[in-house]
Design a protein around this motif. Structure first.
Motif, PDB file in Angstrom:
ATOM      1  N   GLN A  62       0.816  -1.213   0.000  1.00  0.00           N
ATOM      2  CA  GLN A  62       0.000   0.000   0.000  1.00  0.00           C
ATOM      3  C   GLN A  62       0.851   1.264   0.000  1.00  0.00           C
ATOM      4  N   ILE A  63       1.935   1.260   0.752  1.00  0.00           N
ATOM      5  CA  ILE A  63       2.836   2.423   0.759  1.00  0.00           C
ATOM      6  C   ILE A  63       3.394   2.639  -0.638  1.00  0.00           C
ATOM      7  N   GLY A  64       3.812   1.551  -1.269  1.00  0.00           N
ATOM      8  CA  GLY A  64       4.346   1.652  -2.630  1.00  0.00           C
ATOM      9  C   GLY A  64       3.305   2.150  -3.614  1.00  0.00           C
ATOM     10  N   ALA A  65       2.075   1.645  -3.506  1.00  0.00           N
ATOM     11  CA  ALA A  65       1.005   2.059  -4.413  1.00  0.00           C
ATOM     12  C   ALA A  65       0.626   3.515  -4.181  1.00  0.00           C
ATOM     13  N   ALA A  66       0.545   3.933  -2.925  1.00  0.00           N
ATOM     14  CA  ALA A  66       0.190   5.321  -2.605  1.00  0.00           C
ATOM     15  C   ALA A  66       1.258   6.278  -3.103  1.00  0.00           C
TER      16      ALA A  66
END
Length: 123
Positions: free
Chosen positions: A38-42
């Motif tokens: 999620q951090i990478g996608a955000a």
């Protein structure tokens, strides 16, 4: 129910306790992997929106969150490895068993409460 205690190698934990701790570690592993995803996608989504002009503060937050998640994930993986090798639940410093109460709270713990306090005091 089998209350037999698993030998010295796994700090005398009962099979049911060991199974519950293993499940907790697996859940933490999945949570941290998802958190990193999620951090990478955000980061990518925000980057797309501002075309590379992401706020420096947000970049720093993302970097620190990802580093923390990777650190916990590494600790969880190490605990699962210790469990497989029969060395789970023993303090890395004094080699005494880590209490079940502590392992239930921090299943990836490497140190007993006393040694953890000593280690933190020496920072």
């Amino acid at each position: 129910m089998n209350d037999q205690v698993i030998g010295v190698r796994n700090a005398g934990l009962r099979p049911a306790d060991l199974a519950a701790l293993r499940e907790s570690l697996h859940e933490q592993r999945l949570f941290r992997q998802e958190q990193l995803r999620q951090i990478g996608a955000a980061t990518q989504t925000r980057g797309d929106r501002v075309r590379g002009r992401q706020a420096p503060a947000q970049v720093e937050v993302d970097i620190k969150l990802a580093a923390s998640a990777r650190m916990v994930l590494a600790d969880v993986e190490a605990a699962l490895e210790r469990m497989e090798r029969g060395h789970y639940g023993r303090c890395h410093l004094c080699t005494r068993p880590i209490t079940l109460d502590r392992l239930e709270i921090v299943p990836q713990a490497r140190y007993c409460t006393r040694c953890q306090q000593v280690k933190e005091a020496g920072r």
